[in-house]
Write an enzyme that holds these catalytic residues in place. Sequence first.
Site, PDB file in Angstrom:
ATOM      1  N   ARG A 157       0.727  -1.309  -0.058  1.00  0.00           N
ATOM      2  CA  ARG A 157      -0.150   0.052  -0.115  1.00  0.00           C
ATOM      3  C   ARG A 157       1.014   1.199  -0.145  1.00  0.00           C
ATOM      4  O   ARG A 157       1.548   1.349   1.048  1.00  0.00           O
ATOM      5  CB  ARG A 157      -0.816   0.047   1.385  1.00  0.00           C
ATOM      6  CG  ARG A 157      -1.977  -1.120   1.234  1.00  0.00           C
ATOM      7  CD  ARG A 157      -3.110  -0.801   0.542  1.00  0.00           C
ATOM      8  NE  ARG A 157      -3.864  -2.122   0.460  1.00  0.00           N
ATOM      9  CZ  ARG A 157      -5.119  -2.221   1.111  1.00  0.00           C
ATOM     10  NH1 ARG A 157      -5.540  -1.338   1.805  1.00  0.00           N
ATOM     11  NH2 ARG A 157      -5.845  -3.249   0.918  1.00  0.00           N
ATOM     12  N   GLU A 165       0.425   4.156   0.925  1.00  0.00           N
ATOM     13  CA  GLU A 165      -0.288   5.091   1.677  1.00  0.00           C
ATOM     14  C   GLU A 165       0.968   6.122   2.372  1.00  0.00           C
ATOM     15  O   GLU A 165       1.687   5.621   3.166  1.00  0.00           O
ATOM     16  CB  GLU A 165      -1.190   4.532   2.807  1.00  0.00           C
ATOM     17  CG  GLU A 165      -2.386   3.923   2.056  1.00  0.00           C
ATOM     18  CD  GLU A 165      -2.979   2.572   2.832  1.00  0.00           C
ATOM     19  OE1 GLU A 165      -2.162   2.215   3.838  1.00  0.00           O
ATOM     20  OE2 GLU A 165      -4.021   2.507   2.821  1.00  0.00           O
ATOM     21  N   GLU A 219      -9.984  -1.252  13.044  1.00  0.00           N
ATOM     22  CA  GLU A 219     -10.498  -2.153  12.275  1.00  0.00           C
ATOM     23  C   GLU A 219      -9.379  -3.206  11.707  1.00  0.00           C
ATOM     24  O   GLU A 219      -8.253  -2.910  11.562  1.00  0.00           O
ATOM     25  CB  GLU A 219     -10.713  -1.162  10.801  1.00  0.00           C
ATOM     26  CG  GLU A 219     -10.877  -2.042   9.508  1.00  0.00           C
ATOM     27  CD  GLU A 219     -10.645  -1.370   8.366  1.00  0.00           C
ATOM     28  OE1 GLU A 219     -11.012  -0.103   8.306  1.00  0.00           O
ATOM     29  OE2 GLU A 219     -10.115  -1.743   7.659  1.00  0.00           O
ATOM     30  N   SER A 222     -12.103  -6.091   6.608  1.00  0.00           N
ATOM     31  CA  SER A 222     -12.934  -5.737   5.878  1.00  0.00           C
ATOM     32  C   SER A 222     -13.573  -6.826   5.052  1.00  0.00           C
ATOM     33  O   SER A 222     -12.854  -7.507   4.481  1.00  0.00           O
ATOM     34  CB  SER A 222     -12.364  -4.580   4.697  1.00  0.00           C
ATOM     35  OG  SER A 222     -12.409  -3.150   5.357  1.00  0.00           O
TER      36      SER A 222
END
Length: 439
Positions: free
Chosen positions: A216, A218, A362, A365
């Site tokens: 990722r 990010e 979290e 998902s």
Amino acid sequence: MERTPIVETPEHAGEEVLIRGWVDIRRDHGKLVFLDVRDRSGKVQLVILPGTDAAVSVSDVRSEYAVEIEGLVKERPERMRNPDLATGSVEIEAKTLRVLGKPSVELPIDVSQLDLGVNLDTLLNHRTLALRNVKVRAIFSIYSELLRSYDEAMRGGGFVEIKTPKILGSATEGGANFFKIKYFDRDAFLAQSPQFYKQAAMSAFERVFEIGTVFRAEPHFTTRHVNEYTGLDAEMGFIDGMETIMAELERTMKHIFRNIGEACEAELALYGESVPDEVAIPRISLSETADILRAEYGKELEGYDIDAEGERMICEYVKKTFGSDLVFLTRYPTKLRPFYSMPSSDDPSFTETFDLLFRGVEIASGGQRIHEAEMLTDNIRMFGLDPEDFGDYIDIFRYGAPPHGGWGLGSERIVQKLLGLGSIKEAVLYPRDVKRLTP
Ligand code: AMO
């Protein structure tokens, strides 16, 4: 003489044994030298008496020397036993000591301390050495049990293990969080999830799982993001709806936590933590969540877009109301989920998707996917994307696919929250973040 694992030395009281391990710490008391030696099974105290062969070779031995010792296992008097050590009832009187490997530099950190007492950067800069510390090793013993248990739970549920490609010709789920790489004379992308491939494999095997690397791009500096992590993915066909998926994930989480609780009691105790109580995981829709956060905390969820603070709050509420460390939040708004998410039949502005939260964060998902080519093509357009770019993906459904769905579970976040680690990076062996590519 055959090597005896250190943890088994108490069974050899009165006998001679050969052990191999690292010197944890050396203590000199007059002419006596004491060494704590550890191997992968445990740690034991050695005493080296003057006049022995071992007394000569021990002269320059310090912390982190790799050594081989032959000696006599002696019961220790009751009052001198160390109840914290499995081997606390014995001491080994060394006869010979052989150095197998030794540090050639001053050690930058003292790994014999229970708590290293260094900041995250220092810990990660000296990662290889830090891993020898008992509390740091405990993280990865638990991680190992997590991977084994996930595998066991998945196989137990009839899932087939797959490995999907990580070098892709196009960015999987769209968006900007992919790494572009040079691939011979063209560009390629690192997989930011096995999403399309696990759905393709589902269409043949019905139930599949993958333990794989996820990349990722990010640019985040948070305590819960890294740029390379290990995803625990699953995909299953012939579901009745997203409840089938959540039930399977709930079964999997319970299996994982039960195993870790049994196999890693000592490791959890080092952190003063325990696995979650085995209670039913509540399912709360995003619209109910919004009502709860407003009523309990005066917090508004704009467009049902729950942030990190909201996630912490709803977990706190669920813990005090239902006694659960985990909660499923369900039915996310369409605009906040990927284009492949199945719209809810009663209100297409919501989706048949969920997140699983654990102790405020979290960890997974998932949801039901669109399994009809035409509907998927329309949705791709609705998201402002070009169906031409998704030909291979749409083909899965042109060939006929059942109602299906699955999840992506972040392995490192589970361990982070289980042990109450300040940063996810502590749960990654060699983490990669915006700044860090070494060691
Ligand atoms: P999502 O993008 O939510 O879903 O990722 C799934 C889970 O992966 C973990 N995770 C991360 N862990 C560490 N660092 C990161 N940067 C990071 N990003 C995500 C989280 C998260 O819950 N294809 C869907 C899954 C599915 O629907 O099957 C997906 O990738 O624990």
